[in-house]
Motif scaffolding. Structure first.
Motif, PDB file in Angstrom:
ATOM      1  N   SER A  25       9.471 -36.901 -45.585  1.00 36.43           N
ATOM      2  CA  SER A  25       8.528 -35.932 -46.143  1.00 36.43           C
ATOM      3  C   SER A  25       8.383 -36.092 -47.645  1.00 36.43           C
ATOM      4  CB  SER A  25       8.988 -34.514 -45.793  1.00 36.43           C
ATOM      5  OG  SER A  25       9.015 -34.340 -44.393  1.00 36.43           O
ATOM      6  N   VAL A  26       9.496 -36.257 -48.330  1.00 35.05           N
ATOM      7  CA  VAL A  26       9.473 -36.398 -49.790  1.00 35.05           C
ATOM      8  C   VAL A  26       8.909 -37.754 -50.192  1.00 35.05           C
ATOM      9  CG1 VAL A  26      10.915 -36.483 -51.878  1.00 35.05           C
ATOM     10  CG2 VAL A  26      11.359 -34.748 -50.123  1.00 35.05           C
ATOM     11  N   VAL A  27       9.388 -38.823 -49.586  1.00 36.80           N
ATOM     12  CA  VAL A  27       8.948 -40.164 -49.977  1.00 36.80           C
ATOM     13  C   VAL A  27       7.446 -40.332 -49.732  1.00 36.80           C
ATOM     14  CG1 VAL A  27       9.170 -42.638 -49.492  1.00 36.80           C
ATOM     15  CG2 VAL A  27      11.216 -41.215 -49.690  1.00 36.80           C
ATOM     16  N   THR A  28       6.982 -39.910 -48.579  1.00 36.13           N
ATOM     17  CA  THR A  28       5.569 -40.101 -48.234  1.00 36.13           C
ATOM     18  C   THR A  28       4.637 -39.343 -49.181  1.00 36.13           C
ATOM     19  OG1 THR A  28       6.196 -40.440 -45.939  1.00 36.13           O
ATOM     20  CG2 THR A  28       3.905 -39.967 -46.341  1.00 36.13           C
ATOM     21  N   ALA A  29       5.096 -38.233 -49.720  1.00 40.38           N
ATOM     22  CA  ALA A  29       4.256 -37.447 -50.624  1.00 40.38           C
ATOM     23  C   ALA A  29       3.957 -38.171 -51.937  1.00 40.38           C
ATOM     24  CB  ALA A  29       4.918 -36.098 -50.899  1.00 40.38           C
ATOM     25  N   PHE A  30       4.784 -39.141 -52.309  1.00 41.25           N
ATOM     26  CA  PHE A  30       4.618 -39.839 -53.583  1.00 41.25           C
ATOM     27  C   PHE A  30       4.456 -41.354 -53.433  1.00 41.25           C
ATOM     28  CE2 PHE A  30       6.945 -35.942 -54.471  1.00 41.25           C
ATOM     29  CZ  PHE A  30       6.340 -35.461 -55.631  1.00 41.25           C
ATOM     30  N   ALA A  31       4.626 -41.889 -52.244  1.00 36.50           N
ATOM     31  CA  ALA A  31       4.698 -43.337 -52.039  1.00 36.50           C
ATOM     32  C   ALA A  31       3.475 -44.091 -52.537  1.00 36.50           C
ATOM     33  CB  ALA A  31       4.929 -43.634 -50.561  1.00 36.50           C
ATOM     34  N   ASP A  32       2.306 -43.499 -52.409  1.00 35.05           N
ATOM     35  CA  ASP A  32       1.087 -44.191 -52.832  1.00 35.05           C
ATOM     36  C   ASP A  32       1.090 -44.505 -54.329  1.00 35.05           C
ATOM     37  OD1 ASP A  32       0.687 -41.228 -53.066  1.00 35.05           O
ATOM     38  OD2 ASP A  32      -1.213 -41.869 -53.971  1.00 35.05           O
ATOM     39  N   LEU A  33       1.838 -43.735 -55.108  1.00 41.32           N
ATOM     40  CA  LEU A  33       1.933 -44.008 -56.545  1.00 41.32           C
ATOM     41  C   LEU A  33       2.568 -45.367 -56.814  1.00 41.32           C
ATOM     42  CD1 LEU A  33       3.195 -40.538 -57.872  1.00 41.32           C
ATOM     43  CD2 LEU A  33       0.859 -41.463 -57.972  1.00 41.32           C
ATOM     44  N   TYR A  34       3.294 -45.880 -55.821  1.00 42.27           N
ATOM     45  CA  TYR A  34       4.016 -47.145 -55.964  1.00 42.27           C
ATOM     46  C   TYR A  34       3.461 -48.231 -55.043  1.00 42.27           C
ATOM     47  CZ  TYR A  34       6.804 -43.759 -58.332  1.00 42.27           C
ATOM     48  OH  TYR A  34       7.184 -42.745 -59.173  1.00 42.27           O
ATOM     49  N   GLY A  35       2.229 -48.015 -54.570  1.00 43.12           N
ATOM     50  CA  GLY A  35       1.561 -49.016 -53.738  1.00 43.12           C
ATOM     51  C   GLY A  35       2.073 -49.078 -52.310  1.00 43.12           C
ATOM     52  N   MET A  36       2.747 -48.043 -51.875  1.00 49.35           N
ATOM     53  CA  MET A  36       3.303 -48.026 -50.520  1.00 49.35           C
ATOM     54  C   MET A  36       2.453 -47.125 -49.626  1.00 49.35           C
ATOM     55  SD  MET A  36       7.170 -46.983 -49.271  1.00 49.35           S
ATOM     56  CE  MET A  36       7.979 -48.103 -50.382  1.00 49.35           C
ATOM     57  N   ASP A  37       2.073 -47.649 -48.465  1.00 47.83           N
ATOM     58  CA  ASP A  37       1.285 -46.849 -47.536  1.00 47.83           C
ATOM     59  C   ASP A  37       2.184 -45.883 -46.766  1.00 47.83           C
ATOM     60  OD1 ASP A  37       1.842 -48.042 -44.609  1.00 47.83           O
ATOM     61  OD2 ASP A  37       1.775 -49.704 -46.033  1.00 47.83           O
ATOM     62  N   ASP A  38       1.565 -44.877 -46.136  1.00 46.90           N
ATOM     63  CA  ASP A  38       2.316 -43.833 -45.423  1.00 46.90           C
ATOM     64  C   ASP A  38       3.244 -44.394 -44.349  1.00 46.90           C
ATOM     65  OD1 ASP A  38       1.182 -41.830 -46.926  1.00 46.90           O
ATOM     66  OD2 ASP A  38       0.258 -40.795 -45.233  1.00 46.90           O
ATOM     67  N   ASN A  39       2.754 -45.335 -43.543  1.00 52.60           N
ATOM     68  CA  ASN A  39       3.591 -45.860 -42.455  1.00 52.60           C
ATOM     69  C   ASN A  39       4.822 -46.576 -42.993  1.00 52.60           C
ATOM     70  OD1 ASN A  39       2.078 -44.839 -40.346  1.00 52.60           O
ATOM     71  ND2 ASN A  39       0.847 -46.685 -40.116  1.00 52.60           N
ATOM     72  N   THR A  40       4.652 -47.372 -44.030  1.00 52.65           N
ATOM     73  CA  THR A  40       5.798 -48.066 -44.614  1.00 52.65           C
ATOM     74  C   THR A  40       6.775 -47.058 -45.206  1.00 52.65           C
ATOM     75  OG1 THR A  40       4.433 -50.005 -45.075  1.00 52.65           O
ATOM     76  CG2 THR A  40       6.514 -49.826 -46.284  1.00 52.65           C
ATOM     77  N   ALA A  41       6.255 -46.066 -45.906  1.00 53.98           N
ATOM     78  CA  ALA A  41       7.113 -45.036 -46.500  1.00 53.98           C
ATOM     79  C   ALA A  41       7.907 -44.304 -45.419  1.00 53.98           C
ATOM     80  CB  ALA A  41       6.273 -44.042 -47.303  1.00 53.98           C
ATOM     81  N   MET A  57      25.626 -36.325 -44.403  1.00 54.68           N
ATOM     82  CA  MET A  57      26.084 -36.744 -45.726  1.00 54.68           C
ATOM     83  C   MET A  57      25.043 -36.308 -46.762  1.00 54.68           C
ATOM     84  SD  MET A  57      27.987 -40.339 -44.802  1.00 54.68           S
ATOM     85  CE  MET A  57      26.666 -41.148 -43.966  1.00 54.68           C
ATOM     86  N   MET A  58      24.591 -37.177 -47.648  1.00 57.73           N
ATOM     87  CA  MET A  58      23.632 -36.750 -48.663  1.00 57.73           C
ATOM     88  C   MET A  58      22.335 -36.291 -47.999  1.00 57.73           C
ATOM     89  SD  MET A  58      22.492 -38.487 -52.262  1.00 57.73           S
ATOM     90  CE  MET A  58      21.575 -39.878 -51.650  1.00 57.73           C
ATOM     91  N   CYS A  59      21.857 -35.138 -48.438  1.00 50.32           N
ATOM     92  CA  CYS A  59      20.631 -34.526 -47.933  1.00 50.32           C
ATOM     93  C   CYS A  59      19.483 -35.542 -47.928  1.00 50.32           C
ATOM     94  CB  CYS A  59      20.293 -33.324 -48.819  1.00 50.32           C
ATOM     95  SG  CYS A  59      18.640 -32.648 -48.611  1.00 50.32           S
ATOM     96  N   GLY A  60      18.715 -35.545 -46.858  1.00 50.96           N
ATOM     97  CA  GLY A  60      17.578 -36.459 -46.763  1.00 50.96           C
ATOM     98  C   GLY A  60      16.555 -36.267 -47.863  1.00 50.96           C
ATOM     99  N   ALA A  61      16.306 -35.015 -48.251  1.00 49.01           N
ATOM    100  CA  ALA A  61      15.349 -34.761 -49.331  1.00 49.01           C
ATOM    101  C   ALA A  61      15.856 -35.378 -50.635  1.00 49.01           C
ATOM    102  CB  ALA A  61      15.126 -33.257 -49.490  1.00 49.01           C
TER     103      ALA A  61
END
Length: 160
Positions: A25-41, A57-61
């Protein structure tokens, strides 16, 4: 916070409410800023749910913020100790902010699970029901991580 960043925070929340894991959820919300598409994120972040594969262990967010920080400032040359150190500082600062706002960066702590609960945690993803959303603080942790990363981006932009 700028409207664009507020929209990204809302996208992270919406992603979680659609059934994606905290990290996805967190990565996909910002991934396009780094040239990453939703599916890859979503694929890159898939294994971090439930505190890494439901191991609490460490929270996913929080893991999502780590991935994003790596995309933002991670070094690409193996011998670049200065670049690596600068990225570690950014990540430590992000995690400190999350811990200050949420009391922990550990999934089990955030869910108030004891060691026995964690030891008996299975690999099977929980069904997303109304009860699930009601008893879990996860959406608030996703929101918190997205806000912290958005604030980081905003501060970075104003310091340039």
């Amino acid at each position: 916070m700028k409207k664009e960043l507020e929209d990204r925070v809302q996208k992270a929340i919406d992603n979680f409410m659609q059934g994606y894991g905290c990290c996805q959820s967190v990565v996909t919300a910002f991934a396009d800023l780094y040239g990453m598409d939703d599916n890859t994120a979503k694929k890159v972040a898939a294994g971090f749910g439930g505190g890494v594969a439901r191991m609490r262990m460490m929270c996913g967010a929080v893991s999502g913020m780590v991935i994003l920080a790596g995309l933002d400032c991670g070094q690409t040359e193996g011998a670049d100790r200065e670049g690596k150190s600068a990225c570690y500082k950014v990540i430590q600062d992000l995690l400190a902010k999350f811990k200050k706002r949420n009391s922990s960066i550990i999934c089990a702590d955030l869910l108030k699970l004891n060691k026995e609960d964690v030891a008996h945690s299975s690999y099977e993803a929980s069904e997303r029901t109304a009860e699930y959303y009601q008893r879990r603080p996860c959406v608030k942790k996703v929101e918190s991580a997205a806000i912290i990363f958005a604030e980081y981006l905003e501060a970075k932009e104003t310091n340039v």
